[in-house]
Design a protein around this motif. Structure first.
Motif, mmCIF file in Angstrom:
data_model
loop_
_atom_site.group_PDB
_atom_site.id
_atom_site.type_symbol
_atom_site.label_atom_id
_atom_site.label_comp_id
_atom_site.label_asym_id
_atom_site.label_seq_id
_atom_site.Cartn_x
_atom_site.Cartn_y
_atom_site.Cartn_z
ATOM 1 N N CYS A 174 -27.302 50.573 -13.409
ATOM 2 C CA CYS A 174 -26.853 49.361 -12.701
ATOM 3 C C CYS A 174 -27.972 48.328 -12.611
ATOM 4 O O CYS A 174 -29.130 48.674 -12.376
ATOM 5 C CB CYS A 174 -26.389 49.720 -11.289
ATOM 6 N N ILE A 175 -27.619 47.093 -12.814
ATOM 7 C CA ILE A 175 -28.592 46.007 -12.636
ATOM 8 C C ILE A 175 -28.073 45.036 -11.586
ATOM 9 O O ILE A 175 -26.934 44.579 -11.652
ATOM 10 C CB ILE A 175 -28.833 45.232 -13.952
ATOM 11 N N TYR A 176 -28.919 44.731 -10.619
ATOM 12 C CA TYR A 176 -28.576 43.724 -9.606
ATOM 13 C C TYR A 176 -29.290 42.433 -9.965
ATOM 14 O O TYR A 176 -30.490 42.436 -10.241
ATOM 15 C CB TYR A 176 -29.010 44.206 -8.221
ATOM 16 N N PHE A 177 -28.537 41.349 -9.994
ATOM 17 C CA PHE A 177 -29.104 40.047 -10.361
ATOM 18 C C PHE A 177 -29.177 39.153 -9.125
ATOM 19 O O PHE A 177 -28.391 39.298 -8.204
ATOM 20 C CB PHE A 177 -28.230 39.359 -11.412
ATOM 21 N N SER A 178 -30.082 38.185 -9.163
ATOM 22 C CA SER A 178 -30.197 37.333 -7.980
ATOM 23 C C SER A 178 -29.008 36.390 -7.848
ATOM 24 O O SER A 178 -28.766 35.847 -6.769
ATOM 25 C CB SER A 178 -31.522 36.568 -7.955
ATOM 26 N N ASN A 179 -28.246 36.195 -8.929
ATOM 27 C CA ASN A 179 -26.987 35.458 -8.785
ATOM 28 C C ASN A 179 -26.071 35.694 -9.991
ATOM 29 O O ASN A 179 -26.449 36.348 -10.958
ATOM 30 C CB ASN A 179 -27.230 33.961 -8.571
ATOM 31 N N ASP A 180 -24.887 35.117 -9.912
ATOM 32 C CA ASP A 180 -23.888 35.334 -10.956
ATOM 33 C C ASP A 180 -24.268 34.741 -12.306
ATOM 34 O O ASP A 180 -23.902 35.269 -13.350
ATOM 35 C CB ASP A 180 -22.542 34.709 -10.539
ATOM 36 N N ASP A 181 -24.976 33.623 -12.283
ATOM 37 C CA ASP A 181 -25.342 32.992 -13.550
ATOM 38 C C ASP A 181 -26.191 33.955 -14.365
ATOM 39 O O ASP A 181 -25.966 34.165 -15.557
ATOM 40 C CB ASP A 181 -26.126 31.703 -13.306
ATOM 41 N N LEU A 182 -27.176 34.535 -13.697
ATOM 42 C CA LEU A 182 -28.027 35.506 -14.376
ATOM 43 C C LEU A 182 -27.216 36.731 -14.791
ATOM 44 O O LEU A 182 -27.360 37.237 -15.906
ATOM 45 C CB LEU A 182 -29.173 35.932 -13.457
ATOM 46 N N SER B 165 -23.054 41.470 -26.663
ATOM 47 C CA SER B 165 -23.647 41.264 -27.986
ATOM 48 C C SER B 165 -24.324 42.534 -28.495
ATOM 49 O O SER B 165 -24.329 42.817 -29.691
ATOM 50 C CB SER B 165 -24.681 40.130 -27.933
ATOM 51 N N ALA B 166 -24.915 43.287 -27.562
ATOM 52 C CA ALA B 166 -25.668 44.472 -27.971
ATOM 53 C C ALA B 166 -24.786 45.724 -28.034
ATOM 54 O O ALA B 166 -25.274 46.819 -28.292
ATOM 55 C CB ALA B 166 -26.834 44.700 -26.997
ATOM 56 N N GLY B 167 -23.507 45.552 -27.763
ATOM 57 C CA GLY B 167 -22.596 46.690 -27.836
ATOM 58 C C GLY B 167 -22.756 47.677 -26.694
ATOM 59 O O GLY B 167 -22.411 48.850 -26.814
ATOM 60 N N ILE B 168 -23.289 47.185 -25.592
ATOM 61 C CA ILE B 168 -23.431 48.045 -24.414
ATOM 62 C C ILE B 168 -22.182 47.913 -23.555
ATOM 63 O O ILE B 168 -21.785 46.799 -23.209
ATOM 64 C CB ILE B 168 -24.668 47.633 -23.590
ATOM 65 N N SER B 169 -21.582 49.004 -23.195
ATOM 66 C CA SER B 169 -20.338 48.945 -22.429
ATOM 67 C C SER B 169 -20.618 48.661 -20.951
ATOM 68 O O SER B 169 -21.461 49.307 -20.326
ATOM 69 C CB SER B 169 -19.589 50.275 -22.578
ATOM 70 N N VAL B 170 -19.868 47.689 -20.424
ATOM 71 C CA VAL B 170 -20.004 47.320 -19.013
ATOM 72 C C VAL B 170 -18.654 47.505 -18.318
ATOM 73 O O VAL B 170 -17.650 47.008 -18.815
ATOM 74 C CB VAL B 170 -20.464 45.847 -18.878
ATOM 75 N N PRO B 171 -18.571 48.211 -17.237
ATOM 76 C CA PRO B 171 -19.663 48.864 -16.518
ATOM 77 C C PRO B 171 -19.882 50.318 -16.947
ATOM 78 O O PRO B 171 -20.605 51.031 -16.248
ATOM 79 C CB PRO B 171 -19.175 48.800 -15.067
ATOM 80 N N GLY B 172 -19.282 50.728 -18.057
ATOM 81 C CA GLY B 172 -19.418 52.113 -18.475
ATOM 82 C C GLY B 172 -20.865 52.563 -18.671
ATOM 83 O O GLY B 172 -21.350 53.470 -17.994
ATOM 84 N N ASP B 173 -21.587 51.894 -19.569
ATOM 85 C CA ASP B 173 -22.985 52.251 -19.811
ATOM 86 C C ASP B 173 -23.887 51.754 -18.683
ATOM 87 O O ASP B 173 -24.750 52.473 -18.192
ATOM 88 C CB ASP B 173 -23.470 51.639 -21.134
ATOM 89 N N VAL B 174 -23.672 50.525 -18.328
ATOM 90 C CA VAL B 174 -24.467 49.955 -17.242
ATOM 91 C C VAL B 174 -23.590 49.009 -16.435
ATOM 92 O O VAL B 174 -22.835 48.209 -17.000
ATOM 93 C CB VAL B 174 -25.730 49.240 -17.792
#
Lengths: 348, 348
Positions: free
Chosen positions: A251-259, A269-278
């Motif tokens: 999980c990654i927490y960002f300081s806001n939605d834009d980020l 783009s990198a083929g990482i599944s969200v929220p499955g992988d992260v």
DNA sequence: TTGAAAGCGCTAACAT
DNA sequence: ATGTTAGCGCTTTCAA
């Protein structure tokens, strides 16, 4: 300031005294119907539109509400401004906006300048003004509403919510959804005190569970560039950097939605599944997120309503002249987990 | 307006006359160094910050620049406002903002109200004001700069670009990239005259090549909702609808980037390759697009620079008092084809 | 219902 | 270098 038509011109054109003209134009009672029409028509005919300086100087009264925001680049603040504008529409009051660029010195100067216009009220973003600024607000002699943050001691009234609590709450929600390895992506934290409070609240919640951020990435604090680029892009790049260093985050927490949205763009783009992988979590509940509904967890802030509420509080104080203003109005953000909710339910 | 410290108080505290106090505070020359310091300190000590009404009424002069924009929900206009603010920073002038909600009647009222503040200049969005509003601007007796559009007859000065040309140009670029089956997604075209001009320019270019939009989808013209949702989301939904009805399109032109980005979001979710299966083109060059670099073709508008330039033109006129203002300043958008450029080169 | 006088707080113009 | 006088255009107050 070019000299233009004055009340005297209107009065002459209408064949009445200045006073009658003045009363007629302001809708005072005790003016004959004949004269009201005569004056109004004369005014229209010669293109008269009053002089606020003379009027306000004489009456010791203005219809201005000063509104101070830190930035125009972050869509959140124009939305607050829109809320204020809407709430004031149809009333006699009108907003005047000032921008501080997150700079306390600029904020102080902006407020001084606004006060020289003798506003009927002041709406100021944030609660952590430096002492000198606080003093200015206290001595202003007009209703002051601080908005967007309640973590601290308001000068007078206050509309918003606790950012440290918001950070704390979403951390808990994410933890309960089964996430354990957290990363953080932020930007501009030295100036954006509210974002810093959220991070801190988040960290405190993690600590309660014996956890910590596995990795933290901080973006540059410079302003967005001329074209408005950068917020989303920055999130994309920082996320790429973070995941390279720490690929096993869940999980990654960002300081806001834009980020956060930039983070999502990277993952797609990198083929990482969200929220499955992260899983990704942001803050605000911007329209941006509607592009990929449910992909990003967020705390939906009621920024437009905050603007409206602040304006309404000032309105009340001004109209009832007595200081009946409620001193604290909390509009707590609503957590939206999106697709994580399903995962959570499956897990639970 | 509560009564507060006046110049007389400062003068008394400093032991000089009101005039000396006035001169000292405004930085007039011909005041002794001793008195300058004495007065300034007295002013600070008693918390004096002037009264713009009295000052402006007496001097027949203001430092206000009225800036009228149609909306705060579209990030483009806050960016224009930021440009104006930046250009005016460090000068004596300061902006005052008004919002019209794309409503001509509100625009007229906003301008009337601004004129009652005797601004030193006006910056107004758009060039197609109704006759009554044009008259107001003409008679204002202050420099007026219309921005964002040059397709029409400016009241005085004008900064921006041709939207019909912008629509035309990107149509040509897309055509030359080999695209032939065009669809269109728009929103709010009845009120957003500039978006309508772009569509028209686009259509005209297609006609030149014996083409037309295969399909057109128009979104609702209501405002974005409180949370600022909708622009991206609307684009997503409209794109889905469009592609369902006309699956063989090879390019979709959107009335702006927000919608186009929504379109991209749909395509990604639906597994449609962009720009391979279908190319997408928007307008503005928003930061949004940085999330998926090169995926969406667009015309990058220099909106912040437009705000800056307009402000600078007014500054010049005000400072040199003679009307040396250039009457037309074109800041043409730059077309960015993104990944389409590669395809085009391969094809050519 | 209307008008005349006074003054809001400041600065331009003219003294000194 | 400093002070005095006379408004800026309007509204408040008081009188008619």
């Amino acid at each position: 300031m070019k000299s233009r038509k004055t009340l005297a011109d209107v009065a002459a054109a209408a064949g009445v005294s200045k006073m009658t003209a003045s009363r007629a134009l302001r809708g005072d009672k005790d003016v004959s119907q004949t004269n009201i029409e005569r004056v109004k028509q004369a005014a229209r005919q010669i293109g008269y539109y009053g002089n606020q300086f003379a009027s306000s100087l004489s009456s010791k009264h203005t219809d201005l509400i000063g509104v101070v925001v830190p930035s125009l680049s972050n869509i959140v603040f124009p939305q607050v401004m829109a809320g204020v504008t809407d709430a004031l529409k149809g009333t006699l009051l009108q907003p005047v906006f000032g921008v501080t660029d997150y700079d306390p010195e600029t904020e102080y100067e902006t407020l001084r300048n606004m006060l020289s216009w003798r506003p009927a009220g002041l709406i100021v973003t944030g609660i952590d003004q430096p002492p000198e600024t606080r003093q200015l607000l206290k001595d202003a002699g007009v209703p002051v509403v601080q908005i967007m943050d309640i973590d601290g001691h308001p000068v007078d009234a206050c509309v918003g919510f606790s950012h440290s609590e918001a950070g704390h709450d979403i951390a808990v929600a994410l933890f309960e959804a089964g996430l354990r390895r957290f990363g953080y992506v932020g930007r501009n934290l030295d100036k954006d005190l509210r974002a810093a409070k959220r991070k801190q609240g988040f960290q405190s919640a993690l600590r309660d569970h014996g956890l910590a951020f596995a990795e933290i990435v901080d973006g540059p604090s410079q302003q967005v560039d001329a074209a408005g680029r950068s917020a989303v892009d920055c999130g994309r790049k920082l996320t790429a950097a973070l995941l390279e260093r720490q690929p096993d985050l869940d999980c990654i927490y960002f300081s806001n939605d834009d980020l956060a949205f930039g983070g999502l763009c990277h993952c797609i783009s990198a083929g990482i599944s969200v929220p499955g992988d992260v899983a990704l979590a942001g803050f605000n509940g911007l329209g941006l997120l509607e592009g990929f509904p449910g992909k990003i967890a967020t705390s939906r802030t009621a920024r437009k309503q905050i603007g409206e509420q602040a304006a309404r509080m000032i309105l009340e104080t001004v109209e009832h002249s007595a200081a009946k203003m409620e001193k604290l109005h909390i509009l707590k953000p609503e957590i939206s987990l999106g697709e994580l909710a399903r995962i959570k339910n499956k897990a639970g």
